[in-house]
Structure formats: C-alpha cells, structure tokens
Design an enzyme around this catalytic site. Structure first.
Site, PDB file in Angstrom:
ATOM      1  N   ASP A 426     -13.500 -50.086  -2.729  1.00 26.56           N
ATOM      2  CA  ASP A 426     -13.103 -51.303  -3.432  1.00 26.56           C
ATOM      3  C   ASP A 426     -11.747 -51.804  -2.957  1.00 26.56           C
ATOM      4  O   ASP A 426     -10.849 -51.026  -2.634  1.00 26.56           O
ATOM      5  CB  ASP A 426     -13.038 -51.008  -4.939  1.00 26.56           C
ATOM      6  CG  ASP A 426     -12.643 -52.211  -5.768  1.00 26.56           C
ATOM      7  OD1 ASP A 426     -13.378 -53.202  -5.731  1.00 26.56           O
ATOM      8  OD2 ASP A 426     -11.592 -52.144  -6.428  1.00 26.56           O
ATOM      9  N   GLU A 479     -15.199 -53.262   1.037  1.00 23.41           N
ATOM     10  CA  GLU A 479     -15.078 -54.596   0.452  1.00 23.41           C
ATOM     11  C   GLU A 479     -13.747 -55.162   0.972  1.00 23.41           C
ATOM     12  O   GLU A 479     -12.685 -54.889   0.431  1.00 23.41           O
ATOM     13  CB  GLU A 479     -15.063 -54.542  -1.075  1.00 23.41           C
ATOM     14  CG  GLU A 479     -15.044 -55.925  -1.689  1.00 23.41           C
ATOM     15  CD  GLU A 479     -14.252 -56.027  -2.991  1.00 23.41           C
ATOM     16  OE1 GLU A 479     -14.440 -57.016  -3.710  1.00 23.41           O
ATOM     17  OE2 GLU A 479     -13.427 -55.138  -3.266  1.00 23.41           O
TER      18      GLU A 479
END
Length: 754
Positions: A426, A479
């Site tokens: 993330d 990401e």
C-alpha cells in the site's frame, strides 16, 4: 529454540560472593536495575551456601522447595516491603528448586524465572538486525518452549533505550514488579523466560522510557495474536507452525510464470462482504468465509482474492490500513489457526490469497510502536521525515537497520508461515518521495539534495529480493501512483523489484471517459487510448479498487450516465473493455453486482440486488469475462508484452468506437476486442484482421443473459479476403450499442474455404 531443550543449558552460572551486589534498598531498585538476575534467583554467598531471592508482591509466606516440590530447603523471609523474599540454605552445587507461595489462602508451587540463563545467542542478536534473516519473528516476540518438561514462554523485545521492561499479563496480575526482563546490551534486546504460563493468556510490556517515564503498556510488536479491538493486549500463541495440506498448490505455484498466466483478482474487505444480521450483524468468521466466500469467487472465475489488510488494527474505520500488530491476523474473524484454514481452503479451490500489506506508516495509538521505548524507535524523530500529515500516522525509519529488518521479516512471515501467494504494498508513492503531500519547507532533501527517500528505496528492493528468493511463485504488487521508473523491473537493472504495479493512470483516464455522456465522448477519446502509450513500461494490473467507491465517490454504476438501460450497458461495455485490455485485472467486491450504494464497511453488500435482472446480468458477465480471460491464451499470455497488442481502430472518435487485437504465444492465437461507447448500433462496421477463419463471438456485453438488447453477430463472423486497416483480411461486424465484443479466431487459414 524449538522442542525439548536441556534445562542445564539455560541455568545461570553461580555468582560468587565477591561479585555479589549490595543488599537492595527497595523493590523498585531491583526491578529497574536492567539486570534483575544480578539480584534475583539463586546466588552462592559462600562455598556451598546459597540464597534464593524473589519478588513476590502480596505473598503472605514463601519457601524454597527441592525439585520434587515437596522437600523444604528454606523458609523465605521478607527483607523489603512489596514482597522481596530471601531464603538461605546449603547445597553441594547449583540448586534445582521450586518456589512455594502462599497468598490469600491459596498455595502455589512454581518455577523461578530467575533461575534460568540467557537464551538468545550472540549470533541471534546479530541476525535480528539483518534484513535477509527471519530472526525477527523466530527470536523476538513470545515463543513457547519446553525445557526438559518445564513449559513456558520466552519473551523478547527490542527496546534499546528503555530503562526497564517488564512482562505483564494475566499470569502476574499485570504487575510490572513481578517479571522485569534482562537487558542484552549487545542488541538492545530484553529477554525473560517465564515458566508455567500457558497459551491464550494476554500480555503486554511495561516500559520505563529513556527519561524515566512510565509509558502506556505496549503490545508486543511481534505478537502472533491479539485481542479483539477495542481491547489491545497481545495473546500468547507461539510461532505459527501449521500442518499444511497444500503442497500440490505450492509446487504448482512455484512453477508458474505470473506474467503469462491469467490473474483476475477479487479485492475483498472481509468485514463487509457479508454479515449475519440475525445475530447482531456480526462478522463471518474465517471458517465461515472459507465456506461462502471462496466458492463464490471460484464460481465467478477469479484467480485470486486480495484481502484488505487483516494484520491486527484498532479502528474499524481504517479498514486495516492503520495496523498495530503486523504479525497477527485480526481476531475479528477468528484465531490464527482459523485464518490458516481459510488460506488452505482457498488453495484447495485453486484460489490464491494476496494480502494488502502496509509498511508505509503506523498509527499513533499509545499501545503501538510509537515512542516504543520512550524514544522515536520505529519512526523518524523529525516530523518532516516521520509523520504523515494527511493520515495522522508515523512513518517508519527505513534507514534504521532494525526497522528495515522488522518489515522485511514481516513480508517473509506472511508468505512463509501463512502460505500467502502475494503482497500488495500500500501507498508506495508516499514511501518513495520525501516531499509526498508536503509543501516547501515541510520536508528534508536526501543527502544528494533530491526528494527520493533513499532508505525506503533500499528497503523495498530488499523486501522484494527476499520475498522472491524465499517464497517461489509468490508475487509482490505495488500501489504506486506516479511515473517512478522501473517499479516492476528487477533490482539488478535498477528497478524496485516488484512483480506488478497498479495502473492508476489507466483507471483515472478510463473512469473519467466512461462517466461522460456519450454525446461528449468524442472529445475525450484520448482517455481511452493514452494508456497504451505506456501499457508495457511496467507489468501492470488494471485496478477498479475500493478507493473508487468511497469518500463520496459513489459506486461504479453510479458514475454511469443515462437512463437505467444505458447505465448498465455502459458499465457492461466498460468491464468488457477492461477484460480485453492488456494487463491483469482487479475488481473490488460489490462492483461485480453493480452495487448502487457507496461501499459501507459497517454492513454487508446489497446481495438482494441480484433479484433484479440488471444486477444479476452484471454478475453473470463478470463470470463470463473471467472465463474468457482465463481460457483464451491471447487475452492473458502477453498481458505484459507489447508484442501481444496491435491497434486496429484507435482514431474513430466520431463514432466512439475502438478496436484492437490481442495475440498469444502461438501464431494463430488471436483475439479481437471492439467497443462501441455510444448508444447507436454500428452495423456493417469493417475491421481488419491478420488471418482468415471463423472468429467466434466469445463475449458480447449486450447479450440477453446480461440484460442487454441481444444485438450481435449470431455467434461469430467469418473473415473475408477484403483488406482493411493494413491487414489482408477483415470482419464485417454488427457492434451493439454501448457494448464490447471479444472475438476469438477459431480456425486458421488451412481450415477455411475463403
């Protein structure tokens, strides 16, 4: 440190009278010494004469017993208030003894934690700081030991600047005086073996910080289980070591080339996929999810489930993105054993499990990592480096080797101990850039004057190298929302080493396009085509993630213009466009049923919508798209290879039609993708193809089973010898309104009579 260990190996050598410390003046002085073993436990006061010293708060009487637990070697007398007891006796050698403690009318016979020696070796202390080692989770934390029949847990924690660390828990009344730990100065590690404690008891660390202040009780950073929030204690479980039955899956995974294999990911928040309303709207457990979620995903043809973070987190509203115990699966849905059973059930069904992993930041909850030993241990001290203004969280100090080791080992932990098949990392952009979401003066340049976070770059590269080296067939996914070069390129070429990267640009461009009224789409045609300029610069995943259906963004179906029929036709055409586009696929739960509401983490998906043919049609389409994607090599074998893509029609902005060819590894492995993003049917539309033959209509998003108008090409079209678009053959198509067609070459030239 596993299995039976000879007790003698962990007994302190006798302390001579000449090195014996002065009589302590208070229990606090003993507890805070940093080496309670210098006072507590057995001490030889003169040849053959011994004292056993113990802190036993609230004890009314105590005695030293022989190892049989029956023979009294010495009655103990209280030397100091608050329970400092001493018993003297003679013995020919170092005694093996027990303590008998009388308190509140009860008698307990126990082993003395301070009769044991050190457990971590000098090599262990070195390896804990090495990012390539698994020593963080095999040596730190709380590990069950059997020392020649003496059962207990060895507690170890990194807190180099603390003045004192004690283990507190259900087994000692949460009293920091009872189990102060020994500091191992070589690595800033504190350790203590506590016999007779058992699994499933709660515990924390009581820490006195660098400046003498008593901190809030700290959860174990390496806890393997934790209480159900809002409770915050760690739970004794021991190192996860399950008896896996998925060897066939793991062997097949290791041999797979993920760049060439189909990868269609169902992103899922376990707490809101489905609940049990008749039982207070409770969560489904890991084992219930194994029975319900996994078959559902399997039936829809997804290859993987990506779990929003399930590392233990305190606040439901963070969805797991502010984790507090990186080594513990959240107790919201069950035990670590239950989570392992969920993973194993997925593998038995042929489904991989990817964990949304958060090494970018951590929350400031007082029981967590922040100010862990009274200093900025895990985080940077300077808020310009160590604090996320947007999220109110702390940033890891990646340049500190112990912190990098803690995080790299955590990646290994999930891949190795829980057999996870991948990690989606993330907020990578926030890690890479020192000036991420900061104004001038709010950040500090690196040593070269740039805005790159050199420590984070080194950490990410090392994490990827270790993950791929130790877990064959697992994948890592970034990401990353910027144009940082080489995110999914090998580290030896200067890349970050990820296997895949989310294509955020594709997502933003195409959602912007499909949200426009069709009458205006001709002016935004470049939003469809621009992504192909860089589509093969990385190994991309096309994400329609949870981020697109929260924070006021509504839902995907809610972005579609027009009346009800057009809204659903638009969404179906968009999904067909996505599944035909180069790149692996990711879809957030609920999007497969065209949920109208914005996602709400506190409730179930709106499963009742499937009673309506429009919503059921979208779900059916997703299953058929996944089947086509997995079964048609041209749609997946060269997802990450420019040789697998050719434009056919890229410039028909006036009709909002777009067409391309996908190629597989075989010469005749050809699929044609055509989209019409207006509500006007296009009949007699000619497109060029490279080979003659019959092109089967594998997917038509306007088909009746999807609640479409059922316009199409009667199952397929045979190419004729008319040249078009620079190719020797062509198809004459009926392109339904607001629809995508996927056609597959079924016969090569030798099988046709053209």
């Amino acid at each position: 440190m596993k299995g039976d260990v000879k007790l003698a190996e962990h007994r302190e050598g006798p302390q001579s009278a000449s090195t014996r410390p002065a009589e302590p003046r208070s229990v606090a002085e003993i507890v805070n010494t940093g080496d309670p073993f210098s006072v507590l436990g057995p001490h030889e006061t003169s040849p053959g004469n011994w004292e056993v010293r113990a802190i036993l708060p609230d004890a009314e009487a105590a005695a030293v017993l022989d190892r049989d637990g029956q023979t009294v070697l010495a009655a103990m007398s209280m030397r100091l208030p608050d329970g400092f007891f001493v018993g003297s006796f003679s013995a020919p050698g170092r005694p093996d003894y027990r303590l008998r403690v009388e308190r509140n009318g009860t008698t307990e016979i126990r082993h003395d934690p301070y009769s044991f020696g050190t457990f971590l070796t000098d090599d262990d202390l070195v390896h804990i700081g090495e990012p390539t080692s698994d020593a963080v989770y095999t040596k730190l934390g709380a590990h069950h030991l059997d020392l020649g029949g003496i059962q207990g847990f060895l507690f170890t924690v990194w807190a180099p600047n603390a003045r004192r660390v004690s283990v507190v828990g259900d087994f000692n009344g949460w009293d920091g005086r009872r189990h102060p730990m020994r500091r191992r100065h070589e690595g800033g590690i504190w350790e203590l073996f506590i016999p007779d404690v058992t699994r499933d008891q709660r515990y924390k660390f009581e820490v006195i910080g660098l400046h003498g202040n008593l901190l809030a009780l700290k959860a174990d950073p390496i806890a393997f289980a934790a209480e159900h929030p809002p409770a915050t204690a760690s739970i004794l479980k021991g190192t996860p070591d399950f008896e896996w039955q998925d060897s066939a899956w793991m062997e097949a995974r290791a041999a797979q080339n993920h760049r060439k294999a189909p990868m269609s990911i169902y992103e899922c928040h376990l707490g809101s996929w489905a609940r049990v309303p008749e039982e207070g709207n409770r969560y489904l457990t890991y084992r219930e999810l194994a029975v319900r979620l996994i078959p559902y995903v399997k039936n829809l043809g997804f290859t993987h489930i990506e779990l929003l973070p399930i590392t233990e987190f305190p606040f439901d509203g963070s969805w797991g993105y502010q984790p507090i115990s990186l080594y513990a699966p959240t107790s919201r849905f069950g035990t670590p054993e239950d989570f392992a059973a969920f993973v194993e059930a997925a593998h038995a069904a042929g489904i991989g499990i990817i964990l949304d992993w958060v090494p970018a930041h951590f929350p400031n909850d007082p029981h967590g990592l922040s100010f862990f030993d009274g200093t900025h241990l895990y985080e940077h001290a300077d808020p310009r480096l160590g604090f996320h203004q947007d999220w109110g969280t702390y940033i890891y100090n990646y340049e500190r080797k112990e912190v990098a080791s803690f995080l790299v080992a955590n990646a290994r932990f999930w891949l190795e101990r829980y057999h996870l098949d991948g990690l989606r990392v993330d907020a990578v952009a926030s890690m890479l850039y020192l000036d991420y979401s900061r104004k001038a003066g709010e950040w500090i340049p690196n040593r070269y004057g740039g805005n790159e976070n050199l420590g984070a770059i080194d950490f990410l590269r090392k994490m990827n190298e270790v993950a791929y080296a130790t877990s064959p067939g697992a994948v890592t996914i970034a990401e990353e929302s910027t144009a940082w070069p080489g995110v999914s390129q090998p580290t030896y070429t200067g890349g970050l080493g990820f296997g895949f990267k989310w294509n955020m640009g594709w997502m933003h461009d195409t959602l912007r396009y499909i949200s426009k009224d069709p009458v205006f789409r001709r002016h935004h045609h470049h939003d469809l085509t621009f992504g192909l300029l860089y589509a093969f610069s990385e190994n991309f995943i096309l994400p329609l993630s949870h981020d697109e259906v929260v924070h006021g963004k509504g839902s995907l179906i809610g972005k579609m213009p027009g009346d009800q029929w057009q809204r659903f036709a638009n969404l179906r055409a968009y999904y067909g466009f996505m599944w035909g586009h180069p790149g692996k696929k990711l879809l957030f739960m609920g999007c497969e049923i065209a949920q109208e509401r914005e996602w709400n983490h506190d409730g179930s998906l709106d499963w009742h919508l499937l009673e309506d043919p429009y919503y059921k049609g979208v779900q059916t389409l997703i299953g058929d798209l996944n089947h086509a994607y997995s079964s048609i090599p041209a749609l997946h074998e060269r997802d990450c290879d420019a040789k697998g893509f050719e434009w056919i029609v890229s410039d028909d902005r006036d009709n909002s039609v777009i067409a391309w060819m996908r190629r597989g590894d075989a010469e005749n492995s050809v699929a044609i993708v055509v989209s019409n993003f207006t509500p006007v049917p296009r009949e007699g539309y000619r497109i060029g193809v490279p080979l003659p033959g019959f092109y089967r209509e594998a997917v038509n998003t306007d088909a009746a089973q999807y609640a479409g108008s059922n316009m199409g090409n009667m199952g397929g079209v045979t190419a004729d010898r008319t040249a078009s678009h620079g190719r020797p053959c062509s198809l004459t198509l009926t392109i339904p309104p607001l629809a995508t067609l996927i056609l597959v070459l079924e016969q090569d030239a030798s099988e046709t009579n053209i």
